[in-house]
Design a protein around this motif. Structure first.
Motif: not given
Length: 501
Positions: A126-128, A356-361
């Motif tokens: 998963d990203e980061f 990505g979206f989850e990182v931004k959230r």
């Protein structure tokens, strides 16, 4: 002889030492396996075939010359792509680091190289490390060897899938809230989160510095113990590194006598929210240990019910700080707007496209929690809950030797089932998060097949610096269950080449 890739790492080590197998043969066999199945699984983001074979040949030459080698010398390994590797791409599963090649090795990678383990490549995530399913990777999902439509856990699903599909006998994962243990549970493998500070974090791309911890992903408890011994130890590059000597974890993993061992069952981590099959396998595992002489004690950790909420304030807060360095100015992706670009516009465009979206959230949530006027209400309060969780552990360990719970509340779910419901996704870590808040070690061991004939795991937790207890109880349970099953749980996994679900 059994097909080399299906041996345990300990058995591979013995075969190499006896001259029954060369490291080059063993490494080639795993590279061939990767070629055969990884286009489907996507466990690897980068395969370093030439480098792995070079290391293998060097180990073979040193062994032939009579040099005394480390126990795992010549046994291949995969490394999660959040761990920096000199000369090999490291992306943390993010577009913002696509193509970045670090100029140095993480301490644990340097230890692997020194011990002579050929590095097969870098595994998907998963990203980061933000996720529980490896669905947030910028480079595509990784599939579970037990079912192509199922997640392999997260954030380290690439490492767990590589080990579970016999692409690698060993892998390195990182665990911030369960990202070694939960993937192990849903792929039928073994995962260990060491005591915080016992394995150096130098060279790990940080998400939440007070929570992150690297550890072993393997197919047996003994293999995890062997790998743990390689990567553990004090590191002056890491200010949180413990000065302790490395225990003999392998010896602990080989102990079978559990008579008198007190195992505490955490009341807050069973019942509602846990799938019936997962709970049944958990109870059966406890029954096996009790029959072997262990004492099962029910304990309450009342503040564990607040751990999830505290974690999802502490983690985003630390992540928002750690990820500020990815700004398009120094390294990694840089997006330059066409219309009068300024430094501020370049940063905004780079982070907007690179994350990505989850990182931004999580960055937004963490930045808000740290902002003036809200710090005490959110981040400060979460740290107070963290202290209460640590006290619960201290009280529980005054009564028992180890604690036990199911590792994850369900078996591997299907892709897309929880992507639109972040709270449902976050609940996957409900049983694993407390250990990270307290810095205590944990292990996940396969407990059997549950819903849809998919693997479930049992988790054991020990006091800080008592990782050897995990190998003792985990190794004993593994032996008891394999006697009952007539072999390893992975012996019942569907074949990856044809006929898989």
């Amino acid at each position: 002889m059994t097909e080399p890739i299906r041996l345990s790492a300990a058995a591979m080590s013995s075969a190499l030492a006896a001259g029954e197998l060369s490291s080059e043969e063993l490494t080639r066999a795993h590279l061939d396996r990767i070629d055969a199945v990884d286009n489907d699984l996507n466990a690897f983001l980068h395969v370093s075939a030439d480098l792995a074979l070079k290391t293998a040949r060097d180990v073979d030459a040193r062994r032939a010359a009579g040099e005394q080698l480390a126990p795992l010398a010549g046994v291949p390994i995969a490394v999660k792509d959040v761990v920096v590797t000199e000369g090999l791409p490291t992306t943390a599963g993010s577009k913002i680091l696509e193509g970045w090649i670090p100029p140095y090795d993480a301490t644990l990678v340097a230890k692997l190289r020194e011990a002579g383990l050929p590095v097969l490549g870098k595994t998907n995530m998963d990203e980061f490390a933000m996720g529980s399913s490896t669905e947030t990777s910028a480079f595509g999902v990784t599939r579970n060897p037990w079912g192509r439509d199922r997640i392999p856990g997260g954030s380290g699903g690439g490492s767990s899938a590589a080990v579970g599909s016999f692409e690698a006998p060993l892998a390195i994962g990182t665990d911030t809230g369960g990202s070694i243990r939960q993937p192990a549970a849903v792929t039928g493998t073994v995962g260990v989160k060491p005591t915080y500070g016992s394995v150096s974090r130098y060279g790990l791309i940080a998400m939440a510095s007070s929570l992150d911890q690297a550890g072993p992903c393997t197919r047996t408890v003994e293999d995890a113990a062997l790998l743990h011994e390689v990567i553990a130890g004090h590191d002056p590059h890491d200010s949180t590194s413990l000065p302790d000597p490395v225990p003999n974890f392998r010896e602990a993993a080989r102990r079978r006598d559990v008579k008198g061992l007190r195992i505490g069952v955490i009341e807050e981590l069973e019942g509602d929210g846990f799938a019936p099959g997962v709970s049944a396998r958990f109870q059966e595992s406890l029954a096996q240990l009790e029959q072997a002489g262990a004492e099962i004690v029910r304990v309450s950790c009342p503040n564990f019910q607040y751990a999830l909420g505290a974690y999802y304030l502490i983690l985003p807060s630390e992540a928002s700080s750690n990820l500020a360095k990815f700004d398009g100015m120094r390294f990694g992706l840089r997006v330059v707007p066409e219309d009068h670009p300024t430094a501020e516009k370049v940063m905004a465009a780079t982070r907007g496209e690179g994350f990505g979206f989850e990182v931004k959230r999580r960055i937004l949530l963490g930045t808000y929690a740290l902002s003036a006027g809200y710090y005490d209400a959110y981040y400060g309060s979460a740290q107070k809950v963290r202290t209460l969780v640590q006290r619960d552990f201290a009280d529980a360990f005054a009564k028992v030797d180890v604690l036990a719970s199911p590792t994850a509340p369900t078996v591997a779910f299907r892709f897309g089932e929880k992507t639109d419901d972040p709270l449902a996704m976050y609940m996957n870590d409900i049983a694993t998060i407390p250990a990270n808040l307290a810095g205590v070690p944990g292990i996940s061991v396969p407990s059997g097949l549950a819903e849809d004939d998919l693997p479930a795991g049992i988790q054991f937790l020990a006091p800080a610096r008592e990782d050897a207890r995990l190998y003792h109880v985990g190794g004993a349970l593994e032996a008891l269950l394999e006697d009952a099953w007539g072999g390893s749980l992975l012996d019942r996994a569907p074949e990856l080449t044809g006929g898989a679900r």
